[in-house]
Design a protein around this motif. Structure first.
Motif, short mmCIF file in Angstrom:
data_model
loop_
_atom_site.label_atom_id
_atom_site.label_comp_id
_atom_site.label_asym_id
_atom_site.label_seq_id
_atom_site.Cartn_x
_atom_site.Cartn_y
_atom_site.Cartn_z
N LEU A 95 0.82 -1.21 0.00
CA LEU A 95 0.00 0.00 0.00
C LEU A 95 0.86 1.27 0.00
N ILE A 96 1.98 1.22 0.70
CA ILE A 96 2.86 2.39 0.71
C ILE A 96 3.41 2.62 -0.69
N ALA A 97 3.83 1.54 -1.34
CA ALA A 97 4.34 1.65 -2.71
C ALA A 97 3.26 2.23 -3.62
N LEU A 98 2.02 1.90 -3.30
CA LEU A 98 0.91 2.30 -4.16
C LEU A 98 0.54 3.77 -4.02
N VAL A 99 0.44 4.27 -2.80
CA VAL A 99 -0.14 5.61 -2.65
C VAL A 99 0.78 6.67 -2.06
N ILE A 100 1.89 6.26 -1.44
CA ILE A 100 2.74 7.28 -0.80
C ILE A 100 3.81 7.73 -1.79
N GLN A 155 -13.34 8.16 -10.49
CA GLN A 155 -12.08 8.53 -9.82
C GLN A 155 -11.19 7.29 -9.70
N LEU A 156 -9.93 7.53 -9.38
CA LEU A 156 -9.03 6.42 -9.09
C LEU A 156 -9.49 5.72 -7.82
N VAL A 157 -9.45 4.37 -7.81
CA VAL A 157 -9.86 3.64 -6.61
C VAL A 157 -8.85 3.85 -5.49
N GLY A 195 -5.90 4.39 0.29
CA GLY A 195 -4.68 3.65 0.62
C GLY A 195 -4.34 3.76 2.09
N VAL A 196 -4.33 4.98 2.61
CA VAL A 196 -3.97 5.16 4.02
C VAL A 196 -5.04 4.55 4.92
N SER A 197 -6.29 4.73 4.50
CA SER A 197 -7.39 4.14 5.26
C SER A 197 -7.23 2.62 5.37
N LEU A 198 -6.81 1.99 4.28
CA LEU A 198 -6.58 0.54 4.30
C LEU A 198 -5.44 0.17 5.25
N MET A 199 -4.37 0.98 5.21
CA MET A 199 -3.24 0.71 6.11
C MET A 199 -3.69 0.78 7.56
#
Lengths: 689, 85
Positions: free
Chosen positions: A421-426, A628-630, A636-640
């Protein structure tokens, strides 16, 4: 008298467990006492060819009067002739360097009328401390008891002890160690004693004057008076037995020096932090390759089974349900074994009690005590051994709180989820020139887990009622070299407990999840499968692509897929779509499954670290409803945050059930963690959206 | 001068007030929920106790009890009354 059943009684740190290990070796196992959470350590000992006796290692205690659940077991077994655990011979292990204190429990067991062999240990330590014991005289003053000194480290004296058990004659305690007469000296208290005096159940209403009458009391005040009388008599008798001589060594001196360092206001914490860093470094570097190996072995095993057995439900169940399920249990063994190796070393050396000493005050505001520290910190590696390590906490309330909050610590299984997830959104930006934002987010997630654990602990402190007053009167034993044999047996025992007790539950849930993920309404799946264009040739890239898409639609239309779609309205406020919903459900058993499920859902190989396709695919995913982008920053952060708090680990649940012996606690834990995860994730999404 | 020699005439200090290195002999234990456990662990009148160390935040404390070391919280230590030796 032929001895059949022997129990071991003695103070903690008296060498009792070492002696048990010497007597039983690998012929030992851990069982349960009915209705309580105390481990029952029992085994067999071969006294001579063809003569096997059963040995029970009772929990370490200082007095027959119980002050904790562990100690209650000792009392209930030694006073209940009807129990199958009731011993026909008791070995009372006494620390020769602390004879006065160790003998208290001896005099109590003696007054229960139980046949005893007294086993002094640590004679070498006593010798070094300048304590000279006349064992012949000791036997005399203690009522002609058989004495068999052993060295629990080297095993010296074990054979003589076995021989003594083999030839043990009938015991005849002619005199009680203390009688009602002894109470007369405490004149003003005699009335109180007369009131609360309760003959032991075995005395058959005999007259109390001369007969052997064990005195046992219910209320703590009288217990205290009785204990004091015993101690004073022991003290007087030891005057004839012990002679002081020149101190030889500086064992206790060395212990003082080390203590000055490890309890130092600054160095104490620095050393503790250093030791922890070393332990985690070792766990991560040593556990990784056996875990990968286990993963590979089970993967190829399941692959082989699928290819060699005729296709069908049974093969699928075996290859996709049972084998990965067993693999999911076995994969934890390296971490559990390593963590327990380190915990056992800390305990064996005596350092653990110093950790408790320096951390106690810091933990008390959170409803925890010094003994909660190591389990809590171990939770950063894996909650399973961490929760198993809460055994050392005497107070049930403190222990329960520790068990309930430990899974909030970010364990190693969350790491793959966070990494993806970090790779994805941060974004990859540097902050202040040195810190990488990605690294900071990861650190933040670990801190979040710690803060949540402590916060929930405070809440639970107010909610859960204490069965007993919390106290921390404990011994700080002298430092010793660890006994590797004990450590090895501890690792073996803990691993066995996990594999058998947690394994059952994990396997069952794995199979259920597999069924739900593999089956669905037949018609629905058939339609979905037919809607994908089949490539003309059954090989090459197009065919592989077809297979992956096939897996995708099968999962989407399975019961879990349907469930994922059903819960979409519930998770939409967190910023999740139904695809994430599916991953949440499949990873209920183990959080790291999230990555694999995502790969299946997006029909892509799951090795996202080597291959960017999963991240690329997720990054470009568009929500058809909003355009919008999913995977926005918010989602992403919410999932983390969700994964930081949600239980999502049935191995932990199985262990919590085992440690609390009550379905209530794992259920409450899952409920509160899921609720916390949901609310925190919702808030995160709301703020970042 | 009082010749009755009752323990209450001796100047006593509770263990939680002890300085590092200070030694004393136990004369009395308060009756509370810790008393029985304290006696179990070998803290009873007549025993000699020495303050060995204090945890970084002053609590708990470590004391020597004629050869072995006990750790106890200040609250628990405050029910142990000692005279100086």
């Amino acid at each position: 008298m032929a001895v059949e059943r022997v129990s071991l009684v003695g103070n903690p740190n008296s060498g009792k467990s070492s002696l048990f290990n010497h007597l039983t070796g690998l012929n030992q196992h851990v069982g349960n006492y009915p209705g309580v959470t105390v481990d029952k350590k029992e085994g067999f000992c071969l006294l001579e060819k063809g003569k096997r006796i059963s040995v029970i290692d009772l929990p370490g205690c200082y007095s027959i009067y119980p002050r904790s659940e562990d100690e209650r077991i000792v009392q209930s077994i030694l006073t209940s002739p009807g129990l199958k655990e009731y011993p026909d011979l008791t070995l009372v292990i006494v620390d020769a360097s602390n004879l006065e204190r160790s003998l208290l429990i001896y005099t109590q067991v003696y007054d229960l009328g139980l046949p005893i062999i007294l086993v002094p240990t640590m004679i070498d330590v006593a010798d070094n401390e300048g304590i000279d014991i006349d064992f012949k005289k000791l036997a005399e003053v203690l009522g002609c008891v058989t004495i068999c000194p052993v060295n629990a480290r080297t095993g010296e004296g074990i054979e003589a002890l076995k021989k003594a058990m083999l030839t043990y004659g009938n015991s005849h305690h002619s005199q009680p160690f203390i009688a009602i007469d002894d109470f007369k000296q405490t004149a003003d208290k005699t009335r109180l004693l007369a009131d609360s005096y309760r003959p032991n159940g075995k005395s058959n209403g005999q007259s109390t004057d001369n007969a052997f009458v064990p005195l046992f009391f219910d209320d703590p005040v009288t217990q205290g008076i009785e204990t004091e009388i015993r101690y004073k008599k022991i003290r007087r008798l030891l005057g004839f037995v012990i002679s002081k001589k020149q101190k030889k060594s500086t064992y206790s001196h060395l212990t003082r020096k080390i203590d000055a360092l490890v309890t130092h206001p600054v160095w104490g914490y620095v050393i503790f932090a250093g030791i922890l860093t070393l332990i985690f470094q070792a766990i991560y570097s040593f556990a990784e390759w056996p875990m990968n190996l286990i993963d590979d072995v089970f993967f190829s095993f399941s692959y082989t089974v699928k290819n060699w057995l005729p296709p069908g439900i049974f093969t699928d169940l075996l290859a996709e349900g049972i084998i990965p399920g067993v693999g999911g249990v076995v994969i934890f063994i390296p971490q559990i074994a390593l963590l327990f190796a380190f915990i056992a070393i800390l305990e064996e050396t005596g350092y653990m009690s110093r950790v408790v000493f320096i951390m106690d005050k810091l933990m008390r505001p959170f409803g925890l005590n010094g003994k909660s520290v190591v389990p809590l910190i171990s939770g950063v590696a894996c909650a399973i051994p961490a929760i198993m390590a809460t055994r050392s906490i005497d107070q049930w309330k403190d222990r329960l709180i520790t068990i309930l909050v430990t899974p909030l610590m970010s364990c190693s299984a969350r790491l793959p989820v966070y990494t993806l997830l970090i790779a994805l959104v941060i974004p990859d930006i540097a902050i202040g020139g040195i810190f990488n934002l990605k690294g900071l987010v990861l650190l933040g997630l670990y801190l979040l887990g710690l803060i949540a654990a402590l916060g929930v602990a405070i809440l639970l402190k107010w909610i859960i009622k204490a069965k007993q007053k919390s106290f921390l009167i404990m011994e700080l034993p002298m430092y010793k070299m660890p006994r590797w044999r004990n450590i090895l047996l501890t690792i073996l025992e803990k691993t066995k407990v996990f594999v058998w007790e947690a394994g059952k539950v994990i396997l069952a849930i794995s199979i259920v999840l597999w069924v739900l993920a593999s089956y669905g309404p037949a018609k629905r799946i058939e339609n979905a499968v037919n809607s994908i264009p089949k490539p003309p040739v059954e090989e090459g890239l197009a065919w592989e692509d077809y297979q992956q898409q096939l897996n995708t639609v099968k999962l989407e239309n399975s019961w879990i897929g349907i469930l994922g779609k059903t819960i979409e309205p519930v998770i939409a406020p967190l910023g999740y779509d139904w695809k994430i919903g599916i991953a949440l459900i499949t990873s209920f058993a183990a959080r790291e499954v999230f990555v694999g499920s995502m790969a299946t859902i997006y029909s892509i190989g799951e090795d996202f670290e080597e291959n960017d396709s999963l991240i690329d695919r997720m990054r470009t995913e568009i929500n058809p409803a909003t355009g919008q982008l999913v995977y926005s920053l918010g989602t992403g952060v919410s999932l983390m945050v969700f994964y930081a708090f949600a239980m999502q680990c049935m191995s932990t649940l199985a262990i919590v059930l085992r440690e609390t012996k009550n379905w209530k606690w794992p259920l409450i834990q899952t409920a509160y963690m899921t609720l916390l995860a949901y609310l925190a994730a919702w808030l995160t999404y709301y703020l970042l959206k | 001068m009082n010749l009755s020699g009752k323990a209450s005439d001796v100047v006593t200090t509770t263990l939680d007030q002890f300085e590092l290195g200070q030694e004393g002999e136990i004369v009395h234990l308060d009756d509370n929920e810790y008393t029985a456990k304290l006696i179990d662990m070998g803290l009873f009148p007549g025993k000699r106790v020495k303050m060995l160390m204090k945890a970084p935040l002053g609590d708990p404390v470590g004391v020597d009890v004629e050869g072995y070391t006990l750790s106890l919280r200040l609250k628990e230590a405050s029910s142990v009354f000692l005279k100086s030796v």
